[in-house]
Scaffold this active site. Structure first.
Site, mmCIF file in Angstrom:
data_model
loop_
_atom_site.group_PDB
_atom_site.id
_atom_site.type_symbol
_atom_site.label_atom_id
_atom_site.label_comp_id
_atom_site.label_asym_id
_atom_site.label_seq_id
_atom_site.Cartn_x
_atom_site.Cartn_y
_atom_site.Cartn_z
ATOM 1 N N HIS A 95 0.887 19.484 0.682
ATOM 2 C CA HIS A 95 -0.351 19.594 -0.084
ATOM 3 C C HIS A 95 -0.639 21.022 -0.528
ATOM 4 C CE1 HIS A 95 -1.270 15.470 -0.475
ATOM 5 N NE2 HIS A 95 -0.667 15.336 0.689
ATOM 6 N N ARG A 122 -6.727 11.906 -6.334
ATOM 7 C CA ARG A 122 -6.552 11.774 -4.874
ATOM 8 C C ARG A 122 -7.932 11.878 -4.221
ATOM 9 N NH1 ARG A 122 -1.612 14.892 -5.921
ATOM 10 N NH2 ARG A 122 0.142 13.889 -4.858
ATOM 11 N N ARG A 161 -7.370 6.601 -7.102
ATOM 12 C CA ARG A 161 -6.616 6.038 -5.982
ATOM 13 C C ARG A 161 -7.533 5.936 -4.781
ATOM 14 N NH1 ARG A 161 -1.586 9.099 -3.329
ATOM 15 N NH2 ARG A 161 -3.167 10.480 -2.473
ATOM 16 N N GLU A 200 5.446 3.379 -3.672
ATOM 17 C CA GLU A 200 5.919 4.542 -2.923
ATOM 18 C C GLU A 200 6.630 4.144 -1.640
ATOM 19 O OE1 GLU A 200 2.623 7.125 -1.951
ATOM 20 O OE2 GLU A 200 1.249 5.461 -1.651
ATOM 21 N N ASN A 219 6.826 11.164 -4.186
ATOM 22 C CA ASN A 219 6.783 12.052 -3.010
ATOM 23 C C ASN A 219 7.067 11.243 -1.752
ATOM 24 O OD1 ASN A 219 5.862 13.730 -4.969
ATOM 25 N ND2 ASN A 219 3.731 13.729 -4.287
ATOM 26 N N ASP A 220 6.403 10.107 -1.655
ATOM 27 C CA ASP A 220 6.658 9.252 -0.505
ATOM 28 C C ASP A 220 7.884 8.380 -0.702
ATOM 29 O OD1 ASP A 220 4.729 9.812 1.534
ATOM 30 O OD2 ASP A 220 3.206 9.164 0.113
ATOM 31 N N ARG A 231 8.953 14.677 4.172
ATOM 32 C CA ARG A 231 8.623 15.528 3.011
ATOM 33 C C ARG A 231 8.028 16.872 3.408
ATOM 34 N NH1 ARG A 231 3.550 12.196 0.245
ATOM 35 N NH2 ARG A 231 2.833 14.174 -0.572
ATOM 36 N N CYS A 287 3.228 9.165 -10.629
ATOM 37 C CA CYS A 287 2.298 10.240 -10.277
ATOM 38 C C CYS A 287 2.845 11.119 -9.172
ATOM 39 C CB CYS A 287 0.935 9.672 -9.898
ATOM 40 S SG CYS A 287 1.011 8.531 -8.508
HETATM 41 C C1 PEP Z 1 3.308 10.225 -3.835
HETATM 42 O O1 PEP Z 1 3.531 9.823 -2.693
HETATM 43 O O2 PEP Z 1 4.205 10.424 -4.686
HETATM 44 C C2 PEP Z 1 1.943 10.524 -4.259
HETATM 45 C C3 PEP Z 1 1.675 10.825 -5.513
HETATM 46 O O3 PEP Z 1 0.957 10.506 -3.325
HETATM 47 P P1 PEP Z 1 0.705 11.644 -2.213
HETATM 48 O O4 PEP Z 1 1.512 12.860 -2.600
HETATM 49 O O5 PEP Z 1 -0.759 11.924 -2.238
HETATM 50 O O6 PEP Z 1 1.176 11.001 -0.967
HETATM 51 MG MG MG Z 2 1.998 9.070 -1.458
#
Ligand code: PEP
Ligand code: MG
Length: 576
Positions: free
Chosen positions: A187, A294, A330, A429, A452-453, A463, A501
């Site tokens: 983050h 988010r 979301r 995800e 990302n997930d 990650r 996203c």
């Molecule tokens: C993701 O997982 O790609 C995503 C956009 O959500 P976050 O990064 O908030 O887990």
């Molecule tokens: Mg995610």
């Protein structure tokens, strides 16, 4: 000295270092001979704390507004609280040192607040701790480390930065970040990109090797940090910064151009935000809407659970900022690395595989419904969409939609307005959802791929862990195949679309492949928008399709990267 880390947010910064390490206070027992003198020490420390809080309050009102600043007023009120201050004074009168008395009373009050059921009072535990810590710093003459008010341009060096640090820091003076831990999708990285602050993360020991006031260069594009640079190095990086800024200015001219290929295939470019304050950045960079709001940051930046009204106001303000584009909100994604101080949860062995996001919301239905009602009410003020995170199967979508319908029925009964045709979509995800996209599509108005997930779950790579970050690769053939499968599930339907996203949507190496696969919507940090627009506008759709086919036929991401590098060079596009 040159150090290499993860290039988490592009750009160059040259400024003085501020090592943001919260200092341990050394408090030991002392015998007090002169009680009156000890009382004066305590009173002086209280007065100093009062003056500091008043100054912070005034600046916070000017910079953040009265509502955000109110917390500092609340802190100052503890300094006048006869029970809190009186308990400390009693102990001092009995011969205890001011430090021990302050520490003991602060611990006692914060434990008492923490034990309360009412979330408002529970939230006061952290406040009283803050006030007690401030008094202790003043007693010991140790300055509080505070990055919310800086006097000069600064590069923050920290082990890691909590969302609350990035939310409160002095954005006018923070020019760069460098951290010991972190990854491109942590983050801190996401926040740095949305604030357009150059950042290099995962440097292992940068906080141990740099002193406050050292000159530092952060090259967030290359992932390089130079400590105590030579005159020559400073000259080289100043030139590099000028070139970077000039290129960004050139890209900025694309702001009002559509994201379409030479032959007119149009996609949507939208932004990822964590709070209403990020919305103007998306508009300034030419984003047409929001592909990911988010909402958990609204919860994380609060002391108590935000109520329906507070949420409604935040969602409405973002929806109203985008007159022409949609805003995808979301629902709460807590769990994993994100915690709420006022929502105690069981410790888990594998929090990313645990009670996270919708799974948690299903267990805390009241909390979930409060949010859904707030989103629905805000939807009356523009074009909103609801999106559920961490969906693993179609039944979860049905369950979440049933709760939306229950909230709609409540609002109908109360005569409150909302968009009756609001689109309800799903984040893809989790690999099981990506593989079964053709099943889930029946229940989802849209998909947004959360790479990302999706990468961490598909590749079994945490990650957040820089030790395995070399394995974290969105261009892995497995990821490309999953993405293709998801896009194909909506491709044949006019009433469905697939967006993305995750950070991959703003990755210049992935843009043409995603475009060619048929991705409809690209959602990214504001600062990535201009470059991705430029890349999309540099090809025909046919060219992009051929590039995607090529990429899908390749055996490794290294081959894919070389192919893209060559294409970009051919087109004369620089990669930021
Ligand atoms: C993701 O997982 O790609 C995503 C956009 O959500 P976050 O990064 O908030 O887990
Ligand atoms: Mg995610």
């Amino acid at each position: 000295m040159k150090k290499t880390g993860i290039n988490a947010s592009p750009g160059i910064a040259i400024a003085k270092a501020f090592v943001y390490v919260k200092k341990e206070l050394n408090i030991s027992e002392r015998t007090i001979d002169d009680i009156a003198a000890e009382e004066r020490r305590f009173n002086d420390a209280v007065e100093q704390s009062r003056a500091q809080l008043a100054a912070i309050y005034d600046r916070a009102v000017a910079e953040l507004g009265a509502e955000e600043a109110a917390i500092f007023e609340a802190h100052a009120m503890f300094l006048d609280d006869p029970e809190f201050v009186g308990a400390i004074e009693n102990d001092i009168a009995g011969g205890t040192s001011a430090e021990i008395a302050t520490q003991k009373t602060t611990d006692m009050f914060s434990a008492m607040f923490d034990a309360m059921d009412d979330p408002y009072f529970k939230g006061r535990a952290a406040d009283i701790k803050d006030v007690g810590t401030r008094i202790l710093h003043n007693l010991l003459g140790v300055p509080m480390v505070d990055i919310s008010h800086l006097d000069e341009d600064t590069i923050i060096l920290a082990e890691d930065l909590a969302p609350s640090d990035t939310a409160t820091m002095d954005k006018a003076h923070v020019k760069g970040f460098a951290t010991d831990i972190g990854s491109r999708t942590s983050h801190t990285a996401i926040m740095a990109r949305s604030l357009e602050i150059p950042a290099v993360l995962g440097l292992d020991d940068i906080t141990a090797t740099v002193k406050d006031g050292d000159t530092i260069i952060v090259d967030g594009s290359e992932g390089v940090v130079i400590v105590d640079p030579t005159e020559d190095e400073i000259a080289v990086y100043k030139a590099k910064k000028e070139a970077y800024d000039a290129y960004r200015a050139e890209l900025a001219e694309l702001k009002d151009q559509p994201a379409e290929t030479i032959d007119g295939h149009r996609v949507e470019i939208v932004g990822n935000i964590g709070s209403p304050a990020d919305a103007p950045g998306v508009l300034e960079n030419g984003g047409e809407g929001i592909g990911l709001y988010r909402t958990e940051f609204l919860y994380m930046n609060a002391d108590v659970m935000p109520d329906e009204e507070k949420q409604f106001a935040a969602y409405k303000s973002v929806i109203e900022a985008f007159e022409d584009g949609a805003v995808i909100i979301r629902t709460l994604d807590i769990g994993g690395d994100k915690k709420l101080p006022y929502l105690p949860l069981e410790e888990e062995m594998n929090p990313f595989l645990g009670l996270r996001a919708v799974r948690l919301c299903f267990q805390k239905e009241d909390l979930f419904k409060t949010q859904l009602r707030a989103i629905l009410r805000a939807s009356a003020f523009g074009k909103a969409r609801i999106m559920f995170p961490m969906i693993g199967n179609v039944d979860e979508v049905k369950q979440a939609k049933a709760l939306v319908r229950a909230c709609m029925a409540e609002l109908d009964a109360e005569g409150k307005a909302y968009d009756k045709n609001i689109d309800i979509g799903v984040m893809i995800e989790i690999p099981s959802a990506a593989v079964t996209a053709d099943i889930i599509v029946e229940e989802a108005a849209f998909f947004s791929i959360g790479t990302n997930d999706l990468c961490q779950y598909t590749l079994a790579v945490d990650r957040m862990n820089q030790n395995v970050s070399y394995l974290y690769d969105p261009l892995h053939p497995a990821i490309l195949r999953l993405i293709k499968n998801v896009i194909d599930a909506t491709a044949a339907r006019d009433d469905r679309f697939t967006g993305m996203c995750g950070e991959m949507a703003g990755d210049p190496y992935a843009a043409l492949i995603l475009l060619g696969m048929g991705l409809d919507e690209f959602s990214m940090s504001a600062s990535s928008i201009p470059q991705i627009k430029k890349i999309i506008r540099s090809v025909t759709f046919g060219e992009a399709k051929a590039i995607a086919d090529d990429a899908l036929s390749m055996k490794s991401s290294a081959d894919i990267r070389s192919m893209i590098t060559a294409k970009m060079a051919e087109k004369g596009i620089k990669l930021l």
